[in-house]
Design a protein around this motif. Structure first.
Motif, PDB file in Angstrom:
ATOM      1  N   UNK A 120      36.983  43.631  10.529  1.00 62.03           N
ATOM      2  CA  UNK A 120      35.824  43.426  10.336  1.00 62.03           C
ATOM      3  C   UNK A 120      35.684  42.584  11.971  1.00 62.03           C
ATOM      4  N   UNK A 121      35.225  42.465  12.736  1.00 60.21           N
ATOM      5  CA  UNK A 121      35.070  41.358  14.458  1.00 60.21           C
ATOM      6  C   UNK A 121      33.922  41.462  14.128  1.00 60.21           C
ATOM      7  N   UNK A 122      33.669  40.013  14.403  1.00 59.11           N
ATOM      8  CA  UNK A 122      32.108  38.942  14.553  1.00 59.11           C
ATOM      9  C   UNK A 122      32.938  38.333  15.709  1.00 59.11           C
ATOM     10  N   UNK A 123      31.830  38.749  16.783  1.00 53.43           N
ATOM     11  CA  UNK A 123      31.640  37.585  18.191  1.00 53.43           C
ATOM     12  C   UNK A 123      30.464  36.740  17.672  1.00 53.43           C
ATOM     13  N   UNK A 124      30.464  35.645  17.828  1.00 55.63           N
ATOM     14  CA  UNK A 124      29.652  35.008  17.412  1.00 55.63           C
ATOM     15  C   UNK A 124      28.568  33.712  18.532  1.00 55.63           C
ATOM     16  N   UNK A 125      27.146  33.868  18.657  1.00 52.84           N
ATOM     17  CA  UNK A 125      26.934  33.084  19.378  1.00 52.84           C
ATOM     18  C   UNK A 125      26.191  31.241  19.062  1.00 52.84           C
ATOM     19  N   UNK A 126      26.675  31.209  17.867  1.00 54.57           N
ATOM     20  CA  UNK A 126      26.874  30.284  17.537  1.00 54.57           C
ATOM     21  C   UNK A 126      28.305  29.598  16.252  1.00 54.57           C
ATOM     22  N   UNK A 127      27.745  28.534  16.325  1.00 56.65           N
ATOM     23  CA  UNK A 127      28.649  27.731  14.993  1.00 56.65           C
ATOM     24  C   UNK A 127      29.018  28.109  13.576  1.00 56.65           C
ATOM     25  N   UNK A 128      30.042  28.870  13.108  1.00 56.25           N
ATOM     26  CA  UNK A 128      29.531  28.889  12.305  1.00 56.25           C
ATOM     27  C   UNK A 128      31.024  28.103  10.952  1.00 56.25           C
ATOM     28  N   UNK A 129      32.070  28.190  11.397  1.00 58.26           N
ATOM     29  CA  UNK A 129      32.976  27.763  10.346  1.00 58.26           C
ATOM     30  C   UNK A 129      33.343  26.120  10.578  1.00 58.26           C
ATOM     31  N   UNK A 130      33.792  25.824  10.162  1.00 57.36           N
ATOM     32  CA  UNK A 130      33.892  24.276   9.995  1.00 57.36           C
ATOM     33  C   UNK A 130      35.551  24.283  10.758  1.00 57.36           C
ATOM     34  N   UNK A 131      36.351  25.112  10.379  1.00 50.64           N
ATOM     35  CA  UNK A 131      37.888  25.159  11.859  1.00 50.64           C
ATOM     36  C   UNK A 131      36.555  24.408  13.286  1.00 50.64           C
ATOM     37  N   UNK A 132      37.855  23.994  14.048  1.00 50.50           N
ATOM     38  CA  UNK A 132      38.216  24.089  15.402  1.00 50.50           C
ATOM     39  C   UNK A 132      38.438  24.714  16.150  1.00 50.50           C
ATOM     40  N   UNK A 133      39.648  25.532  15.722  1.00 52.19           N
ATOM     41  CA  UNK A 133      39.524  26.888  16.757  1.00 52.19           C
ATOM     42  C   UNK A 133      38.283  27.822  16.361  1.00 52.19           C
ATOM     43  N   UNK A 134      38.626  28.174  17.926  1.00 54.18           N
ATOM     44  CA  UNK A 134      37.168  29.199  18.954  1.00 54.18           C
ATOM     45  C   UNK A 134      37.460  30.602  17.764  1.00 54.18           C
ATOM     46  N   UNK A 135      38.571  30.887  17.309  1.00 57.73           N
ATOM     47  CA  UNK A 135      39.267  32.617  16.567  1.00 57.73           C
ATOM     48  C   UNK A 135      39.402  32.201  15.273  1.00 57.73           C
ATOM     49  N   UNK A 136      39.612  32.788  14.110  1.00 58.40           N
ATOM     50  CA  UNK A 136      39.165  32.443  12.626  1.00 58.40           C
ATOM     51  C   UNK A 136      39.704  33.728  12.510  1.00 58.40           C
ATOM     52  N   UNK A 137      40.874  34.109  11.216  1.00 61.93           N
ATOM     53  CA  UNK A 137      41.185  35.436  10.863  1.00 61.93           C
ATOM     54  C   UNK A 137      41.146  35.330   9.813  1.00 61.93           C
ATOM     55  N   UNK A 138      40.523  35.893   8.379  1.00 63.55           N
ATOM     56  CA  UNK A 138      41.084  35.681   7.205  1.00 63.55           C
ATOM     57  C   UNK A 138      41.155  37.100   6.423  1.00 63.55           C
ATOM     58  N   UNK A 139      41.890  37.080   5.771  1.00 63.73           N
ATOM     59  CA  UNK A 139      43.093  37.911   4.522  1.00 63.73           C
ATOM     60  C   UNK A 139      42.844  37.776   3.130  1.00 63.73           C
ATOM     61  N   UNK A 140      43.740  38.512   2.667  1.00 60.14           N
ATOM     62  CA  UNK A 140      43.299  38.676   1.558  1.00 60.14           C
ATOM     63  C   UNK A 140      45.045  37.592   0.980  1.00 60.14           C
ATOM     64  N   UNK A 155      40.451  42.561   6.868  1.00 56.96           N
ATOM     65  CA  UNK A 155      40.988  41.759   7.404  1.00 56.96           C
ATOM     66  C   UNK A 155      39.599  41.545   8.373  1.00 56.96           C
ATOM     67  N   UNK A 156      39.297  39.878   8.775  1.00 60.77           N
ATOM     68  CA  UNK A 156      37.866  39.526   9.441  1.00 60.77           C
ATOM     69  C   UNK A 156      38.816  38.605  10.136  1.00 60.77           C
ATOM     70  N   UNK A 157      37.374  39.233  11.215  1.00 57.38           N
ATOM     71  CA  UNK A 157      37.856  38.252  12.347  1.00 57.38           C
ATOM     72  C   UNK A 157      36.058  37.295  12.850  1.00 57.38           C
ATOM     73  N   UNK A 158      36.193  35.846  13.529  1.00 58.91           N
ATOM     74  CA  UNK A 158      35.330  35.374  14.035  1.00 58.91           C
ATOM     75  C   UNK A 158      35.399  35.162  14.720  1.00 58.91           C
ATOM     76  N   UNK A 159      34.510  34.844  16.365  1.00 58.07           N
ATOM     77  CA  UNK A 159      34.959  34.793  16.720  1.00 58.07           C
ATOM     78  C   UNK A 159      33.829  33.400  17.759  1.00 58.07           C
ATOM     79  N   UNK A 160      34.049  31.852  17.789  1.00 57.40           N
ATOM     80  CA  UNK A 160      32.589  31.818  18.208  1.00 57.40           C
ATOM     81  C   UNK A 160      32.698  31.269  19.670  1.00 57.40           C
ATOM     82  N   UNK A 161      31.637  31.869  20.375  1.00 58.47           N
ATOM     83  CA  UNK A 161      31.352  31.569  21.449  1.00 58.47           C
ATOM     84  C   UNK A 161      31.476  29.810  22.117  1.00 58.47           C
ATOM     85  N   UNK A 162      30.352  29.084  21.586  1.00 55.44           N
ATOM     86  CA  UNK A 162      30.411  27.263  21.604  1.00 55.44           C
ATOM     87  C   UNK A 162      31.541  26.741  21.382  1.00 55.44           C
TER      88      UNK A 162
END
Length: 297
Positions: A120-140, A155-162
């Motif tokens: 699952x890949x999420x392209x976000x127009x807002x900040x979600x995670x505390x990480x400073x990286x704009x691209x975060x990947x999560x696995x188990x 596998x989950x990806x978050x890309x935060x545009x801001x």
């Protein structure tokens, strides 16, 4: 370049650019840029799963958006979503959709071994995670030993545009190129450079220009943007104990105007209602009133 360029981050437009059969090459390039796939073969082929009904319904869902769904040649299923408005439930929604997609990959009675790897890949127009990286990947992984992975089935990806906007851009990086392309504020000179560097981006921009020249597509994109804006305004108004009546009336009038344009173009009542968020009865009354007008009008 087109005089008017549709916003690629509008989820309706994004779906047309990457979620149609003739968009396969663009989606493959975007997925390779996001997934990286270090130590693995790059994505070379996939099957885009089109859902026209979802495409119509998503225009008016308050937090809905067009899911781009695809299945890779190796069997993995991919879900790409563009989410510009913060519904403050992104993590739970992501887990829900990932789990639903994963469990739906087999039929009742089939062996669990047939479950398909789900990304699952999420392209976000807002900040979600505390990480400073704009691209975060999560696995188990195992909590105390990150070298031990339980499974790569999810596998989950978050890309935060801001966050990307604050990142130093590197046009040699395919992901940077695609995220820059998606920015409607990108200067024309930079866009031309990206197109010269990357023929797939050039092809995608050609499709965007074609869509931008289509009045009906522009109206649908504007209707979707209005629906999202209306929802955001509603959320903000709720926190402030209600929206101003003038804003509400203005939004309602815009919906009526969009519905009338759709009816005039021959769209059915149900579709006009789905696009605008008006009830079928409301649109039906508008259609009846419109049909009774003298031809001279």
């Amino acid at each position: 370049m087109a005089v008017y360029r549709l916003k690629p981050k509008n989820d309706f437009v994004f779906g047309l650019l990457f979620g149609e059969e003739d968009s396969k090459e663009s989606l493959i390039s975007l997925l390779n840029a996001i997934l990286g796939r270090e130590g693995q073969e790059p994505v070379t082929d996939l099957r885009i799963i089109e859902n026209k009904q979802l495409k119509k319904r998503m225009l008016t869902e308050k937090t809905g958006r067009l899911d781009i769904r695809a299945e890779l040649a190796g069997g993995e299923q991919i879900n790409v979503e563009m989410q510009l408005a913060n519904g403050h439930n992104m993590v739970k929604r992501t887990l829900f959709y990932a789990a639903k997609l994963y469990t739906a990959s087999i039929k009742a009675g089939e062996n669990f071994g047939h479950l398909k790897r789900t990304i699952v890949i999420n392209l976000l127009g807002f900040e979600l995670l505390k990480s400073g990286a704009f691209h975060s990947t999560f696995r188990l992984y195992e909590a105390s030993d990150r070298r031990l992975m339980l499974t790569d089935a999810l596998e989950v990806h978050f890309i935060e545009f801001p966050k990307f906007e604050r990142t130093a851009k590197d046009k040699r990086d395919p992901l940077h190129r695609w995220l820059m392309f998606l920015d409607e504020k990108l200067p024309e000179e930079e866009l031309k450079e990206l197109m010269e560097m990357d023929p797939i981006i050039a092809k995608t921009e050609e499709k965007l220009e074609l869509l931008s020249s289509d009045e009906f597509v522009r109206e649908l994109a504007e209707a979707r943007a209005l629906a999202v804006s209306d929802w955001v305004t509603s959320m903000e108004g709720s926190r402030a104990e209600g929206r101003a009546e003038g804003i509400e009336m203005g939004v309602a009038q815009e919906k009526i105007e969009v519905a009338l344009r759709l009816l005039q173009k021959g769209m059915d009542v149900e579709f006009a209602a789905e696009v605008t968020g008006l009830s079928v009865d409301e649109v039906q009354r508008m259609a009846s009133a419109n049909s009774q007008k003298p031809d001279s009008e």
